[in-house]
Design a protein around this motif. Sequence first.
Motif, PDB file in Angstrom:
ATOM      1  N   ALA B 260      55.245 -28.621  -2.542  1.00  0.00           N
ATOM      2  CA  ALA B 260      54.555 -27.311  -3.699  1.00  0.00           C
ATOM      3  C   ALA B 260      52.689 -27.861  -3.024  1.00  0.00           C
ATOM      4  CB  ALA B 260      54.726 -27.165  -4.985  1.00  0.00           C
ATOM      5  N   LEU B 261      52.719 -28.389  -2.983  1.00  0.00           N
ATOM      6  CA  LEU B 261      50.746 -28.310  -2.703  1.00  0.00           C
ATOM      7  C   LEU B 261      50.567 -28.379  -1.384  1.00  0.00           C
ATOM      8  CD1 LEU B 261      48.438 -30.283  -4.023  1.00  0.00           C
ATOM      9  CD2 LEU B 261      48.887 -32.284  -2.653  1.00  0.00           C
ATOM     10  N   LEU B 262      51.640 -28.927  -0.392  1.00  0.00           N
ATOM     11  CA  LEU B 262      51.358 -28.646   0.976  1.00  0.00           C
ATOM     12  C   LEU B 262      51.423 -27.065   1.435  1.00  0.00           C
ATOM     13  CD1 LEU B 262      53.250 -31.410   2.902  1.00  0.00           C
ATOM     14  CD2 LEU B 262      51.179 -31.560   2.272  1.00  0.00           C
ATOM     15  N   SER B 263      51.600 -26.346   0.422  1.00  0.00           N
ATOM     16  CA  SER B 263      52.056 -24.904   0.852  1.00  0.00           C
ATOM     17  C   SER B 263      51.157 -23.928   0.149  1.00  0.00           C
ATOM     18  CB  SER B 263      52.876 -24.407   0.447  1.00  0.00           C
ATOM     19  OG  SER B 263      53.756 -24.198  -0.891  1.00  0.00           O
ATOM     20  N   GLY B 264      50.224 -25.825  -0.573  1.00  0.00           N
ATOM     21  CA  GLY B 264      49.405 -24.532  -1.338  1.00  0.00           C
ATOM     22  C   GLY B 264      49.947 -23.464  -3.215  1.00  0.00           C
ATOM     23  N   GLN B 265      51.088 -23.919  -3.244  1.00  0.00           N
ATOM     24  CA  GLN B 265      51.451 -23.558  -4.723  1.00  0.00           C
ATOM     25  C   GLN B 265      50.706 -23.528  -5.665  1.00  0.00           C
ATOM     26  OE1 GLN B 265      55.724 -23.230  -3.169  1.00  0.00           O
ATOM     27  NE2 GLN B 265      55.514 -21.486  -4.411  1.00  0.00           N
ATOM     28  N   ILE B 266      50.186 -25.489  -5.990  1.00  0.00           N
ATOM     29  CA  ILE B 266      49.701 -26.048  -6.881  1.00  0.00           C
ATOM     30  C   ILE B 266      48.562 -26.453  -6.211  1.00  0.00           C
ATOM     31  CG2 ILE B 266      51.425 -26.918  -8.435  1.00  0.00           C
ATOM     32  CD1 ILE B 266      52.585 -29.390  -7.071  1.00  0.00           C
TER      33      ILE B 266
END
Lengths: 332, 535
Positions: B260-266
């Motif tokens: 989620a961090l890598l894909s920019g969701q957090i």
Amino acid sequence: MLERSGGPTGPARRGGIRMFILRRILQGLLVLVLVSIVVFAATQALPGDPARAILGRTATPASLANLREQLHLNRPVIEQYLTWAGGLLHGDAGTSFSAQEPVTKYLSDRIVNTAFLLLLSGLISIPLSIVIGAYAALWRDRPFDVITSLITLVLAALPEFVVGLVLVVLFATTVFQILPAVIVIPPGGRPWDQPLGLILPVLTLVLAVTPYVARIMRASMVEVLESDYVEMARLKGLPERLVLRRHALPNALGPTFQVIAINLAYLAGGVIVVEYIFNFAGIGGALRNAVQDHDIPVVQALAMAIAGLYVVLNLLADIGTIVVTPRLRTRL
Amino acid sequence: MADTPVERTGDLNGNMLTRRRLLINAGVLAGGVMLAGPLAACGGTSTATNTGGTPKRGGTFRLGVTGGGAKDLIDGQTIITKPDQARLVAGFETLLEYDKDYKLQPGLAESVTQDAPDKWTIKLRSGVTFHDGKALSADDVVYSLQRILTSKEGLFGGAGLASVDPKNITKVDNLTVRLNLKGPDSTIGDQLGQYYNGIVPVGYTRAGTQIGTGPYKYQSFTPGQQSVHVRNPNYWRSGLPYFDQVTIIDFPDVTAQVNALLSGQIDAMTDVPAAQINVVKGHSNLAVLEGQGADWRPLCMAIDMPPFDDNNVRQAFRLIVDRNAMLQQVFSGHGRVANDLYSPFDPAYDSALPQRHQDIAQAKSLLKKAGKENLTVDLHTTDGAAGMVDSANIFATQAKAAGVTVNVHNDPNYYGDQYLKLAFSVDFWGTRNYLPQVANGSIPSAPYNECHWPPSGSNYIALYNQALAEPDASKRADIIHQMQKLEYDQGGYIIPMFNNLVDAYSTKVAGFNSGSKATLNLDSFGHGYRSIWFA
């Protein structure tokens, strides 16, 4: 499963499809009762003090006494079981230790979310696998068959967590960043509000199920296409479309139904892994959490729900098989 | 498990001010001890990683956390799961606060002073309002402390404040509260700075509306899923906080959290596993934030159970450990080697004691002296916190060199009947100052005294009581040094290392301090999400 062998087929078993279904339902109920005994024994009737195991380092005499009371641990094991099973029959699965609310209320949203995920995956993967399998059989040894056989073999060999993670790396994090890596369902929200987030989890489940079903469908279709009656139909001069639709496909579907049922039931387990990877708020996460927290009522309820799903799917598969296989109907 | 991985509950108190400085600050209260120094007195070792220019307002900060579940709760005065920490600090504040250098600073209190060994006075800041607009007053403080001390509430801070007599917390005036203790206690300031001892309004209940004084108001919360916190426009630190909204999302699995961090969701995540640190570092728009935690995973030898009732065996076992190798293998080097003593951030920590190193020859000779050559012992452990099982296995491997056979038992029921009755076991602890830690684990009345410390006939308990009664920080440090020497020479703990807090965030976020000694993840969540902003 069908009782293809054994059992008298004489007058004693007559009664038509209705009796057959009734019999299968009763068998299913018996299975559920047995499962409930195993689930209960494995969670609550373990040797030692479950209350202490659950509370662990935080145990105080007061909290231990409370929990023993809540679990009815002071009463004989048989009575504990009957209380629990009786509650289940009335739709009362107890109160979650962790969430401090009725298990049914705690799980209801999650069950809907997971059911939606399963349904969507099933609706996509079943027709898809039947079409792939049928065409692969029809175009046997031609490029389509060779390629799909290879791909389905590879996919069938990969566990779904590998498939899921590869999809994430491909489409969400490392290679392309076009799809969300996880699905964050806000409280009160529903998975269908976020179609983009659903793509990867559904795709993972579809890729987990389709290969098996497609391969069985292909094998079954190949067998049917080589059978005498298809040969006969062709010799009669029936158009190939009609031969396939009327004669080949229905007969090939019978064995496939069983495999579909097993795979859908398997999905109910596989979904735990997939929900885990994609942070999907369903029963998978709840089950994992419940096991970790020793939240016995939730573990028991989910184990029973998944067992119930197995029984129902098998029942449907048996009925489906009977319906598409006149040969079997006459044996009832 | 109670204070599960959560346990980061620091009691770290920063450099308590010297007596001279205290007297200057205390002003009229001559002879009183004032813990809270001026806010400006920071300037320690940690640095702001990403200054990002002038702070700006706006945006929704999305934080991913793991370790939560259906048990998640919001309560201004306690936590159960780790995500609860992230949620608590958004809405609730304490009378004193620990800054990034472990120094106690004024929070809702302007000052907290020890007037006598068993009397403390709290002076509140004026002009602070709760989320519902009500002004903070002495009544709220009295209510808050009494609630913490109500044992049936089961709140985290009760044990640390046990010396406070709930019936003897008195309101002096609208902004002043006096605590009359059951006995001398010099650690009250430490306790009031614990993030979980939040100040709640009169009548507050966990089931009711969540109202605090913090930078964000609670908007919604679903345990195990997410919570939404919106900017408190009337926050008493004017101009703060910067975000319009903070959303805290539970992740069941750390892989999903990293993805989620890598894909920019957090925008940030807690507790990056060692194996993923380089993955995060490989992304130019992400950064790793490493804080100096002081969590520890001791190997506990019960000093009254064979073979550990012989101090030679205990000392031999302490010499068996290759601490650096263990740190590398268990935490990939993200931590610091320890010296069998806890509470390294306590100003009274005795860093003059020589660092223990692996010395197999000496260990063998001590075992021989004890007549315990070719010893075989059972070591019990469980997956209670990261590193507990690994530490046990690595110790077992290292012990072979000294001819000691260690049979590791990884027992899921570890915290059952056998807990605290085992001769040799692994446990986990968070960050605390020395005296509060002793109260929790190193005296007979402590709830988790794994080592059955101290030995009979030792003057350790007398020293402990003396330290509690000593208001002068430097005199108290002398007493604490004597206590630490006893543990260093004869204690039952093998403490190989302290592990760091390793978190990650998007470089869009500015204001985190790297190397922070804050007790909670992400620089104590950007100090309640008020010192961070979107650059």
